[in-house]
Design a protein around this motif. Structure first.
Motif, PDB file in Angstrom:
ATOM      1  N   LEU B  11       0.937  -1.065  -0.022  1.00 23.31           N
ATOM      2  CA  LEU B  11       0.051   0.009  -0.265  1.00 23.31           C
ATOM      3  C   LEU B  11       0.816   1.192   0.164  1.00 23.31           C
ATOM      4  CD1 LEU B  11      -2.727   1.380   0.377  1.00 23.31           C
ATOM      5  CD2 LEU B  11      -2.388   1.181   2.719  1.00 23.31           C
ATOM      6  N   LYS B  13       0.330   5.421  -0.103  1.00 18.25           N
ATOM      7  CA  LYS B  13      -0.504   6.719   0.033  1.00 18.25           C
ATOM      8  C   LYS B  13       0.338   7.953  -0.183  1.00 18.25           C
ATOM      9  CE  LYS B  13      -3.805   9.747   1.011  1.00 18.25           C
ATOM     10  NZ  LYS B  13      -4.499  10.145   0.052  1.00 18.25           N
ATOM     11  N   CYS B  50      -7.621   4.497   4.831  1.00 16.82           N
ATOM     12  CA  CYS B  50      -7.485   3.721   3.765  1.00 16.82           C
ATOM     13  C   CYS B  50      -8.154   2.472   3.702  1.00 16.82           C
ATOM     14  CB  CYS B  50      -5.935   3.438   3.365  1.00 16.82           C
ATOM     15  SG  CYS B  50      -4.830   4.923   2.749  1.00 16.82           S
ATOM     16  N   ILE B  57      -5.775   5.869  -2.555  1.00 16.86           N
ATOM     17  CA  ILE B  57      -4.482   5.249  -2.507  1.00 16.86           C
ATOM     18  C   ILE B  57      -3.896   5.359  -3.931  1.00 16.86           C
ATOM     19  CG2 ILE B  57      -5.046   3.947  -0.550  1.00 16.86           C
ATOM     20  CD1 ILE B  57      -5.301   1.452  -2.449  1.00 16.86           C
TER      21      ILE B  57
END
Lengths: 219, 255
Positions: B11, B13, B50, B57
């Motif tokens: 992930l 961001k 998120c 994202i």
């Protein structure tokens, strides 16, 4: 003041008050619809439309109603659009009021913290449900005093209608003064009728404000 | 092997040019209580946001039971019903009573009958000791009471995982306990939870696993005893040292 004159004019004023109220109400309802749409478009930053809405709000709020009415009444026929005075009056009032309503509603929406919407969405509500049950009730509560003030302001603005030959209260008063020189009686009735229309609206507005003020604040 | 419930892979961001989360890989297993620690600005809260798709994202995937959670998914409201979130600032709806705050989402989002939703709401309120406040408005409650209502509001949706975002950070010290007790009770029931907190004692008591986040990365991951007593990384040691004043005194004495 001549009482017999008052009695004689009364039906004329009653009729024109009815016209003022009818056209005023239609114009205000339309203004509210325009206002809701513009406020939503600007609050949710819809591309293109938000620019148009912003421009509209500026034009509608920064030109006098009289000018807007003249434009509709004398301008549109030149463009080949036939308009009758009543339609002009309602359209003019809606055009002017839409800008004011939009700003009143938008400030109400912006007073609601964005995290309130997030909180609603995180619970699994759809965006439409979150707007309907969480954003709008709070926004309307904040906006109510401004919306009520707008309604009163717009009802008073209908006094300009006489300029496009609508037989509203103002028109009737001016007509009678011109025809019979009954200045005192006409002006007296004019004031009385405006008060008769506006005082109840004002009282109703205060009542509404109190009913909708749920919390003050505190989440 | 317990079942993986929530899976986060690579992930990323970004926010205003910088990366807030920089390649997070994390799996939360069914029934597990995962506590996320870290200095302020490390991305803990952003990570929770998120997971609930409240933030766009830039890369990576988040999935619940194999179903991807994406902001553009038509199915997002249904997925969010399975992920309960409790905010630091409570975010009760001020125009609704306690009972209506709790029953709004089951009635509207899950189309459950009012009677059934209200019965469950009252039962849950009873569990957190607030049954008699059902008719009150949020402004009439204390912070701790509001937060307990917010927890009930998340629970009534029967979520598969609960996210707690610094839920006691805005509370007066004497109200922290009542909220943490509710969360401890949920842990005993075997709920899957992701908890961001600054309450270290609580973290130690409630966590099955602790994750330390720093500058958008996971820097240490361990069971609580190991993490608090024998942190492996220098970063974790430094983080824990900032929380204890004892170390400072010892140094002063030795000098």
């Amino acid at each position: 003041m001549d009482q017999s004159v008052l009695r004689e004019y009364l039906p004329l004023f009653r009729e024109s008050a009815w016209l003022t109220l009818r056209l005023g109400t239609m114009g205000i309802l339309l203004a509210l619809v325009i206002g809701i749409l513009c406020a939503a478009v600007r609050y949710f930053r819809v591309p293109v439309l938000r620019g148009i809405a912003a421009a509209y709000v500026e034009v509608s709020r920064n030109t006098p109603l009289l000018v807007q009415l003249f434009f509709l009444y004398y301008g549109l026929p030149k463009l080949g659009v036939r308009t009758d005075p009543a339609v002009c009056g309602v359209a003019g009032l809606a055009f002017l009021g839409g800008g004011y309503m939009a700003e009143a509603l938008r400030s109400g929406m912006e007073a609601v913290e964005p995290i309130q919407m997030e909180s609603a969405l995180s619970l699994g509500l759809t965006p439409v449900q979150a707007i309907r049950y969480v954003l709008l009730p709070q926004a309307v509560s904040v906006s109510t005093p401004a919306l009520v003030a707008n309604v009163i302001f717009l009802l008073k603005e209908t006094s300009v209608f006489s300029a496009v030959s609508l037989m509203d209260l103002m028109f009737t008063a001016k007509d009678l003064i011109g025809l019979y020189y009954a200045t005192t009686e006409s002006l007296f009735l004019l004031v009385v009728f405006y008060l008769l229309i506006l005082l109840p609206v004002s009282a109703l507005g205060s009542l509404l404000e109190r009913r909708l003020r749920y919390a003050g604040s505190g989440t | 092997m317990p079942k993986a419930l929530l899976t986060i892979e690579s992930l990323v961001k970004n926010y205003g040019g910088g990366a807030v989360l920089n390649g997070i890989d994390l799996t939360v297993y069914e029934g597990e209580v995962l506590v996320i620690l870290g200095p302020s600005g490390c991305g803990k809260s952003t990570l929770l946001r998120c997971i609930n798709a409240l933030e766009p994202i830039q890369a990576g995937t988040i999935s619940l039971n194999g179903e991807p959670i994406r902001r553009d998914s038509k199915d997002l409201p249904r997925l969010r019903q399975k992920v309960g979130m409790v905010f630091q600032s409570y975010e009760l709806f001020p125009h609704l009573s306690v009972l209506d705050n709790i029953t709004l989402s089951p009635r509207k989002a899950q189309r459950r009958p009012r009677q059934e939703a209200e019965a469950e709401a009252l039962a849950l309120l009873d569990r957190v000791g607030l049954k008699d406040r059902a008719g009150d408005y949020p402004r009439q409650l204390s912070g701790g009471q509001k937060q307990r209502v917010a927890i009930v509001r998340a629970l009534i949706m029967h979520p598969e995982v609960l996210l707690f975002d610094e839920v006691t950070a805005a509370l007066d010290p004497e109200m922290v306990r009542e909220v943490l007790d509710v969360i401890l009770d949920l842990a005993r029931q075997g709920r899957t939870m992701l908890i961001v907190t600054h309450e270290m004692q609580f973290a130690r008591a409630v966590a099955d696993r602790v994750v330390l986040l720093d500058e958008g990365r996971i820097v240490e991951e361990a069971p609580p005893e190991e993490f608090f007593d024998h942190p492996k990384t220098e970063r974790a040691q430094r983080f824990l040292n900032t929380l204890t004043f004892e170390t400072v005194k010892k140094k002063a004495k030795n000098q």
